[in-house]
Scaffold this motif. Sequence first.
Motif, PDB file in Angstrom:
ATOM      1  N   PHE B  34       0.818  -1.206   0.000  1.00  0.00           N
ATOM      2  CA  PHE B  34       0.000   0.000   0.000  1.00  0.00           C
ATOM      3  C   PHE B  34       0.857   1.264   0.000  1.00  0.00           C
ATOM      4  CE2 PHE B  34      -3.336  -2.847   1.717  1.00  0.00           C
ATOM      5  CZ  PHE B  34      -4.296  -2.573   0.766  1.00  0.00           C
ATOM      6  N   ILE B  94      -0.876  -3.779   6.929  1.00  0.00           N
ATOM      7  CA  ILE B  94      -1.044  -2.681   7.879  1.00  0.00           C
ATOM      8  C   ILE B  94       0.250  -1.871   7.981  1.00  0.00           C
ATOM      9  CG2 ILE B  94      -1.486  -2.119  10.298  1.00  0.00           C
ATOM     10  CD1 ILE B  94      -3.238  -4.672  10.366  1.00  0.00           C
ATOM     11  N   ALA B  95       1.395  -2.578   7.980  1.00  0.00           N
ATOM     12  CA  ALA B  95       2.675  -1.877   8.041  1.00  0.00           C
ATOM     13  C   ALA B  95       2.832  -0.970   6.825  1.00  0.00           C
ATOM     14  CB  ALA B  95       3.819  -2.881   8.107  1.00  0.00           C
ATOM     15  N   ILE B  97       0.473   0.423   5.125  1.00  0.00           N
ATOM     16  CA  ILE B  97      -0.402   1.583   5.320  1.00  0.00           C
ATOM     17  C   ILE B  97       0.293   2.599   6.218  1.00  0.00           C
ATOM     18  CG2 ILE B  97      -2.559   2.337   6.394  1.00  0.00           C
ATOM     19  CD1 ILE B  97      -3.804  -0.274   5.422  1.00  0.00           C
ATOM     20  N   GLY B  98       0.982   2.085   7.246  1.00  0.00           N
ATOM     21  CA  GLY B  98       1.727   2.967   8.143  1.00  0.00           C
ATOM     22  C   GLY B  98       2.776   3.769   7.395  1.00  0.00           C
ATOM     23  N   VAL B  99       3.494   3.099   6.485  1.00  0.00           N
ATOM     24  CA  VAL B  99       4.532   3.781   5.702  1.00  0.00           C
ATOM     25  C   VAL B  99       3.901   4.848   4.812  1.00  0.00           C
ATOM     26  CG1 VAL B  99       6.291   3.502   3.929  1.00  0.00           C
ATOM     27  CG2 VAL B  99       6.057   1.784   5.722  1.00  0.00           C
ATOM     28  N   PHE B 101       1.098   6.500   5.269  1.00  0.00           N
ATOM     29  CA  PHE B 101       0.728   7.575   6.186  1.00  0.00           C
ATOM     30  C   PHE B 101       1.912   8.483   6.466  1.00  0.00           C
ATOM     31  CE2 PHE B 101      -3.352   7.086   7.140  1.00  0.00           C
ATOM     32  CZ  PHE B 101      -3.753   7.317   8.442  1.00  0.00           C
ATOM     33  N   PHE B 102       3.017   7.818   6.834  1.00  0.00           N
ATOM     34  CA  PHE B 102       4.216   8.530   7.232  1.00  0.00           C
ATOM     35  C   PHE B 102       4.734   9.389   6.084  1.00  0.00           C
ATOM     36  CE2 PHE B 102       8.900   8.469   7.240  1.00  0.00           C
ATOM     37  CZ  PHE B 102       9.097   9.308   8.321  1.00  0.00           C
ATOM     38  N   ALA B 105       2.409  12.359   5.375  1.00  0.00           N
ATOM     39  CA  ALA B 105       2.449  13.375   6.429  1.00  0.00           C
ATOM     40  C   ALA B 105       3.774  14.116   6.409  1.00  0.00           C
ATOM     41  CB  ALA B 105       2.233  12.722   7.785  1.00  0.00           C
ATOM     42  N   LEU B 106       4.843  13.370   6.146  1.00  0.00           N
ATOM     43  CA  LEU B 106       6.173  13.983   6.136  1.00  0.00           C
ATOM     44  C   LEU B 106       6.284  15.016   5.020  1.00  0.00           C
ATOM     45  CD1 LEU B 106       9.038  13.670   7.459  1.00  0.00           C
ATOM     46  CD2 LEU B 106       9.612  12.287   5.488  1.00  0.00           C
ATOM     47  N   HIS B 109       4.185  18.164   5.542  1.00  0.00           N
ATOM     48  CA  HIS B 109       4.504  18.996   6.701  1.00  0.00           C
ATOM     49  C   HIS B 109       5.121  20.317   6.226  1.00  0.00           C
ATOM     50  CE1 HIS B 109       6.198  20.237  10.571  1.00  0.00           C
ATOM     51  NE2 HIS B 109       5.205  19.529  11.060  1.00  0.00           N
TER      52      HIS B 109
END
Lengths: 325, 285
Positions: B34, B94-95, B97-99, B101-102, B105-106, B109
């Motif tokens: 993802f 899920i991991a 998806i976490g990446v 997201f990160f 967001a990064l 920013h």
Amino acid sequence: MSRLIWPALFVLAAVVPFLHPSGYLLDVGVNIMMWAVLAYGLNVMLGYTGLLPLAHAGFFGIGAYTTGILTLKAGWSFWLAWPAGIALAALAGLLLGLVAFRTRGDAFSIFTLGVGVIITLVINKWDALTGGNDGLNGIAPPAGLEEASRAIGLKLSGGFYLLALLTLALTVLIVARARASSFGLSLLAIRGGEDLARSAGVNVYTHKLRAMMLSTALAGLAGGLYATYVGFLGSAVTGPTTTFTVLLYLLVGGLGTLAGPLLGTALIYSLTQTLKGLQDYQYIVFGPLLVLLVMYAPHGLAGLWTRLRANRPARAAKTKEVSGA
Amino acid sequence: MLQQLFNALALGGVYALVALGLTLVYGVMRVPNFAHGGLYMLGAYLTYAALTGLKVGYVPALILSALGVALLAALMERVIFHPLRNAPHVHPMIAAIGVLFFLEALISHPKVFGPDFKQITEPLPGIVNLGGVTLTWQRLLIIAASVLVMLGLNYFLKRTLTGATIEAMSQNREGARLVGINTNRVGMLTFAISGALAAVAASLIAPINAVTPSMGEVMNLKVFAIIILGGMGSVPGAIVGAFLLAFTEVFGGFYISLDFADVIGFAMLVVVLALRPQGLFRKGT
């Protein structure tokens, strides 16, 4: 003993608004309980059945918008619109399941992610029905809630708190009963392996459909509550970000446990509310947190707790053996 | 009409490059990555940074960005997906998806690139006239470059030993290990190639579309739709699926409605899955 923990917890929580806490505290409480209901819905699929659906914010949106539209545009009472929203979310879940369960494992998750985006897009573009980009404004609080709150010496915020608490209690009760029934055991069998479950006589397709309906109905339940509580609906809340955030709540609390969804939501939601500095970096922190959780603590907080409890008697038994020898 | 045809070819080329990376990773690692859309988005930003920060030309910027994303993807495989290879299959998802997201967001920013869109100027401005059809040079460049990259990838997979190890591993992981293929190295290599392809695709289309932090999300959904259509892990399936989606989008947008263009791919996906759940190019599961 553990049978008494949940009722005791709910009774304790029900006393809170009578102590006249600040409105802010009640708001945090309502939000935690509302999102926890959505997390319980996701848990039915991911925790018990072992499937990762990524359209849950969409079903939350279906519940919320149905409630909002029926009360605002059709003049329904909230008490009728809410069940209608739940029923529609469950029906949509059934329809999605009929197609999505033709795929297995990974393709299922991807497919539901796509459906989630379609739901958000439809909500965003269908101006005449959903208000499009402007959203729906001025959804009234449930009829009679204010009068009922006054009658027991509370403000409307206290009434909302108790309504959310009742909703949460109902959710926990339903999920706990479902988990303990033969339906719940069948779901766990599916999580363990579809082919194995099938050969043991579990009707995999039907059970997955039922799990999906229960799961999306809970999402609709949370959605309806959100609509009347916040009073405003925008399409953004129905998007993948909401699904991912709730996924994080669930993982932190613990997949497939009864306490997990509530624990995780309470912890992460109150953390993001209290650490104001965190809000700017919210997802920069959440992303790696999600990764670390699945790598090192896939069972979350509730998992840690059970492991601690499971270890203690085991250690005691071992020392006994040693001393016996 | 012909105009639309070229537009669809260019769009299809970009989709194909991104989808190929995704399908290769799925074939070898059985991970639906993802985070792939995140890598694609990062590729566009790295090109932008190289163009504005280092003041290099378009081609060196593209290569730098491809190398950077390839490195990051290989690192991701090592640190996250390799340790999770034996976990339940929802965990790597899920991991990933976490990446995603990160990364999103990064990039968005304010201290990094900020949420506003960035513009990359076309390396070859102007238009070209091909037998009565006017085309921008950029579109022609996309078509040529994507065909070139696809041919190169095909040569690599079919004609070189390293490429053959990737194919072998996607056919049978255990078998590949038994005949002495270093599956760890192949895993990293596949992730690196997939990252590089995404970065190249993003850098090619960036001068036409704006560069935004959310560009990866939309692309993610589209390429996942493509590889489900083509059959997860299938290389020819990814290419055919990519052009199929591009043609439906361009002509659907042209003849029906532009609002509809984004949904049409998913509508197609629903229909195909309802009729042939295993995708168009895979026999049974």
